[in-house]
Design an enzyme around this catalytic site. Structure first.
Site, PDB file in Angstrom:
ATOM      1  N   THR A   3       0.808  -1.216   0.000  1.00 26.35           N
ATOM      2  CA  THR A   3       0.000   0.000   0.000  1.00 26.35           C
ATOM      3  C   THR A   3       0.840   1.264   0.000  1.00 26.35           C
ATOM      4  OG1 THR A   3      -0.138   0.093   2.424  1.00 26.35           O
ATOM      5  CG2 THR A   3      -1.824  -1.197   1.280  1.00 26.35           C
ATOM      6  N   ASP A   4       0.166   2.354  -0.323  1.00 18.41           N
ATOM      7  CA  ASP A   4       0.797   3.664  -0.238  1.00 18.41           C
ATOM      8  C   ASP A   4       0.439   4.287   1.113  1.00 18.41           C
ATOM      9  OD1 ASP A   4      -1.846   4.582  -0.468  1.00 18.41           O
ATOM     10  OD2 ASP A   4      -1.605   5.171  -2.561  1.00 18.41           O
ATOM     11  N   GLN A   5       0.763   5.537   1.311  1.00 15.19           N
ATOM     12  CA  GLN A   5       0.545   6.193   2.593  1.00 15.19           C
ATOM     13  C   GLN A   5      -0.940   6.287   2.952  1.00 15.19           C
ATOM     14  OE1 GLN A   5       2.209  10.124   2.822  1.00 15.19           O
ATOM     15  NE2 GLN A   5       2.371  10.047   5.045  1.00 15.19           N
ATOM     16  N   MET A   6      -1.820   6.198   1.956  1.00 19.33           N
ATOM     17  CA  MET A   6      -3.257   6.279   2.202  1.00 19.33           C
ATOM     18  C   MET A   6      -3.877   4.915   2.503  1.00 19.33           C
ATOM     19  SD  MET A   6      -4.277   9.028  -0.769  1.00 19.33           S
ATOM     20  CE  MET A   6      -3.475   8.065  -2.053  1.00 19.33           C
TER      21      MET A   6
ATOM     22  N   ILE B  12      -3.948   2.432   0.390  1.00 22.73           N
ATOM     23  CA  ILE B  12      -4.499   1.915  -0.863  1.00 22.73           C
ATOM     24  C   ILE B  12      -3.407   1.127  -1.578  1.00 22.73           C
ATOM     25  CG2 ILE B  12      -5.457   2.544  -3.114  1.00 22.73           C
ATOM     26  CD1 ILE B  12      -6.484   5.135  -1.700  1.00 22.73           C
TER      27      ILE B  12
END
Length: 140
Positions: free
Chosen positions: A17-20, A22
């Site tokens: 995932t990314d920082q969000m 997602i």
């Protein structure tokens, strides 16, 4: 051995995932590959078996359409289906759906050719008829 359909389940990992929270778009392509490797194993032609028999199958084209986001911890089902096979080119269609809601998250295709270890194209129908016939019989 007959296989009507095959699906592979994956839980989205934190590192994907990314920082969000997602899942990064590049992971969908990895999931396509993981499901393809498992699918070939289930039909009796693992990548190891193919390579031991002098067959390599590079990706020559890949596409992915993103419909909705996958988040950390989501379970998704990846379903690979053979859409085209003409003895030279193999195209596999993939659907990624949410395991709980059944919502379509993503879909795409990968296309492959078949080469010998020398890098030259193989004629599967002539040199590896059992594999050729198996793929032909699985085209949907």
């Amino acid at each position: 051995m007959e296989i009507e359909s095959y699906s592979w389940t994956h839980r989205a990992q934190y590192y994907e995932t990314d920082q969000m929270g997602i899942v990064h778009h590049s992971n969908y392509i990895r999931w396509f590959e993981e499901s393809r490797v498992e699918f070939l194993d289930k039909i009796g032609y693992s990548y190891k078996k193919l390579e031991d028999n002098g067959i390599i199958s590079p990706v020559i084209e890949i596409s992915c359409k993103y419909k909705s986001m996958v988040h950390f911890g989501d379970d998704v089902i990846i379903t690979p289906t053979i859409k085209e096979f003409n003895g030279v080119r193999l195209t596999i269609y993939y659907e990624i759906t949410d395991a709980c809601t059944k919502e379509l998250r993503s879909f795409g295709t990968s296309s492959h050719c078949f080469l010998g270890i020398d890098g030259r194209p193989l004629r599967l129908k002539k040199d590896h008829f059992d594999f050729y016939e198996r793929l032909l019989n699985l085209v949907v």
